[in-house]
Design an enzyme around this catalytic site. Structure first.
Site, PDB file in Angstrom:
ATOM      1  N   CYS A   1      -4.429  -1.414  -2.140  1.00  0.00           N
ATOM      2  CA  CYS A   1      -4.640   0.239  -2.310  1.00  0.00           C
ATOM      3  C   CYS A   1      -5.617   0.370  -3.580  1.00  0.00           C
ATOM      4  O   CYS A   1      -4.973  -0.236  -4.562  1.00  0.00           O
ATOM      5  CB  CYS A   1      -3.322   0.804  -2.349  1.00  0.00           C
ATOM      6  N   ASN A   2      -6.599   0.979  -3.323  1.00  0.00           N
ATOM      7  CA  ASN A   2      -7.486   1.352  -4.595  1.00  0.00           C
ATOM      8  C   ASN A   2      -6.943   2.308  -5.415  1.00  0.00           C
ATOM      9  O   ASN A   2      -6.934   1.888  -6.836  1.00  0.00           O
ATOM     10  CB  ASN A   2      -8.830   1.742  -4.067  1.00  0.00           C
TER      11      ASN A   2
ATOM     12  N   TYR B   1      -0.591   8.685  -2.395  1.00  0.00           N
ATOM     13  CA  TYR B   1      -0.659   8.453  -3.975  1.00  0.00           C
ATOM     14  C   TYR B   1      -1.892   9.126  -4.749  1.00  0.00           C
ATOM     15  O   TYR B   1      -1.712   9.606  -5.697  1.00  0.00           O
ATOM     16  CB  TYR B   1      -0.460   7.011  -4.339  1.00  0.00           C
TER      17      TYR B   1
ATOM     18  N   ASP C   1       0.945  -1.255  -0.051  1.00  0.00           N
ATOM     19  CA  ASP C   1      -0.018   0.141   0.154  1.00  0.00           C
ATOM     20  C   ASP C   1       0.933   1.069   0.026  1.00  0.00           C
ATOM     21  O   ASP C   1       2.042   1.264   0.373  1.00  0.00           O
ATOM     22  CB  ASP C   1      -0.779   0.145   1.147  1.00  0.00           C
ATOM     23  N   SER C   2       0.256   2.256  -0.358  1.00  0.00           N
ATOM     24  CA  SER C   2       1.172   3.499  -0.329  1.00  0.00           C
ATOM     25  C   SER C   2       1.377   4.084   1.201  1.00  0.00           C
ATOM     26  O   SER C   2       2.193   4.720   1.514  1.00  0.00           O
ATOM     27  CB  SER C   2       0.395   4.568  -0.984  1.00  0.00           C
TER      28      SER C   2
ATOM     29  N   CYS D   1     -11.195   2.971  -0.691  1.00  0.00           N
ATOM     30  CA  CYS D   1      -9.713   3.219  -0.263  1.00  0.00           C
ATOM     31  C   CYS D   1      -9.667   2.496   0.784  1.00  0.00           C
ATOM     32  O   CYS D   1     -10.408   2.508   1.642  1.00  0.00           O
ATOM     33  CB  CYS D   1      -9.812   4.798  -0.016  1.00  0.00           C
ATOM     34  N   THR D   2      -8.201   1.907   0.881  1.00  0.00           N
ATOM     35  CA  THR D   2      -8.043   1.152   2.332  1.00  0.00           C
ATOM     36  C   THR D   2      -7.930   1.904   3.308  1.00  0.00           C
ATOM     37  O   THR D   2      -7.911   1.162   4.598  1.00  0.00           O
ATOM     38  CB  THR D   2      -6.746   0.177   1.884  1.00  0.00           C
ATOM     39  N   HIS D   3      -7.925   3.108   3.518  1.00  0.00           N
ATOM     40  CA  HIS D   3      -7.915   3.662   4.620  1.00  0.00           C
ATOM     41  C   HIS D   3      -9.269   3.983   5.174  1.00  0.00           C
ATOM     42  O   HIS D   3      -9.291   4.194   6.454  1.00  0.00           O
ATOM     43  CB  HIS D   3      -7.392   5.266   4.498  1.00  0.00           C
TER      44      HIS D   3
ATOM     45  N   GLU E   1      -4.600   9.338   8.530  1.00  0.00           N
ATOM     46  CA  GLU E   1      -3.025   9.383   8.792  1.00  0.00           C
ATOM     47  C   GLU E   1      -2.677  10.118  10.184  1.00  0.00           C
ATOM     48  O   GLU E   1      -1.860   9.844  10.768  1.00  0.00           O
ATOM     49  CB  GLU E   1      -2.232  10.035   7.649  1.00  0.00           C
TER      50      GLU E   1
HETATM   51  N1  DGL Z   1      -4.813   3.643   0.532  1.00  0.00           N
HETATM   52  C1  DGL Z   1      -5.037   4.233  -0.634  1.00  0.00           C
HETATM   53  C2  DGL Z   1      -6.111   3.646  -1.504  1.00  0.00           C
HETATM   54  O1  DGL Z   1      -6.706   2.816  -1.103  1.00  0.00           O
HETATM   55  C3  DGL Z   1      -5.231   5.578  -0.483  1.00  0.00           C
HETATM   56  C4  DGL Z   1      -3.981   6.369   0.130  1.00  0.00           C
HETATM   57  C5  DGL Z   1      -3.353   7.315  -0.838  1.00  0.00           C
HETATM   58  O2  DGL Z   1      -3.680   8.340  -1.526  1.00  0.00           O
HETATM   59  O3  DGL Z   1      -1.945   6.968  -1.047  1.00  0.00           O
HETATM   60  O4  DGL Z   1      -6.780   4.531  -2.412  1.00  0.00           O
END
Ligand code: DGL
Length: 256
Positions: free
Chosen positions: A71-72, A39, A7-8, A182-184, A150
């Site tokens: 990560c999406n 990202y 993941d990012s 988004c995994t967050h 975050e």
């Molecule tokens: N975890 C990322 C996702 O699932 C989002 C975080 C990022 O913007 O890097 O999209």
């Protein structure tokens, strides 16, 4: 051979946690590119370049047999490039999320919450329409959700206002199902549910596990767990403890 989970930043730990609970004997290596998160507001070219750097590092240094892109944003843009570069199975999170939403919806109106990059790619629209051609898909970019997570601002006035304002348009569309694209975002699930009442929330982790199972990877391993990050930030450490407890974290330089 281990499975890589990439993941990012921190969000992919929600997928890592589910995979670690299910695949008890499988070696799992998580890489969070914490030095370069987010990202989601970067260009497609940059997302692809970062992804290939991280994927190549995991393959060359850790000999991974498959990569779960948790990560999406990366899944929306970089799966074909990763597949071409690494020559191992690459699993993303878009298709499992789309599948789950299509299974859940009754009125065929599906919402997608994601980063700018995910929304702009339209990856969820294509994936949903492939399964349910007459679905209506409403997307909403939520650029402030990742910083909230975050920074661990998960409740209180600021978090409430950001979530309410971000969701006010999609709340009017009549969707009965929403994808946390988004995994967050699973970390903000309760707050999202508050501003999207009566909407089923898709957290696709379960369907991702189903996809990993289909790879039939060897399970005769020790169940090693490694968490790698490209920078050692207080936000990562604190959220890591909240999500997966006491697993040690190692800082790595992916360019060495
Ligand atoms: N975890 C990322 C996702 O699932 C989002 C975080 C990022 O913007 O890097 O999209």
């Amino acid at each position: 051979m281990a499975i890589g989970v990439y993941d990012s930043g921190i969000g992919g730990l929600t997928v890592y946690k589910a995979a670690a609970a299910y695949f008890k004997n499988q070696d799992l290596i998580y890489l969070g590119d914490v030095a370069r998160v987010p990202y989601g507001n970067r260009s497609r070219e940059t997302i692809i370049r970062y992804s290939i750097e991280c994927g190549t590092f995991l393959k060359e240094k850790y000999n991974i047999s498959a990569l779960i892109v948790a990560c999406n944003t990366i899944s929306s843009h970089a799966l074909p490039a990763l597949s071409d570069a690494l020559h191992i199975p690459i699993l993303g999170v878009i298709k499992p999320g789309a599948r789950y939403a299509v299974d859940l919806t009754k009125n065929k109106k599906i919402g997608v919450l994601g980063t700018h990059a995910t929304v702009n790619s339209k990856a969820y629209i294509y994936a949903i329409k492939e399964l349910l051609p007459d679905a209506q898909v409403y997307q909403q970019a939520c650029p402030l959700f990742v910083p909230l997570v975050e920074e661990e601002i998960l409740s209180g006035k600021v978090a409430e206002t950001v979530v309410e304002e971000t969701l006010k348009n999609i709340a009017q569309t009549g969707i009965d199902t929403v994808i946390l694209g988004c995994t967050h975002y699973p970390v903000l699930k309760d707050l999202i549910a508050k501003y999207l009442p009566n909407v089923s929330i898709v957290d696709s982790t379960h369907y991702i596990i189903e996809d990993i199972k289909k790879l039939h990877l060897a399970e005769n391993e020790k169940g090693l767990r490694e968490l790698l990050v490209t920078d050692d930030t207080p936000a990562f450490l604190s959220l890591k403890s909240m999500l997966v407890g006491n697993v040690p974290v190692q800082v790595v330089d992916i360019n060495k």
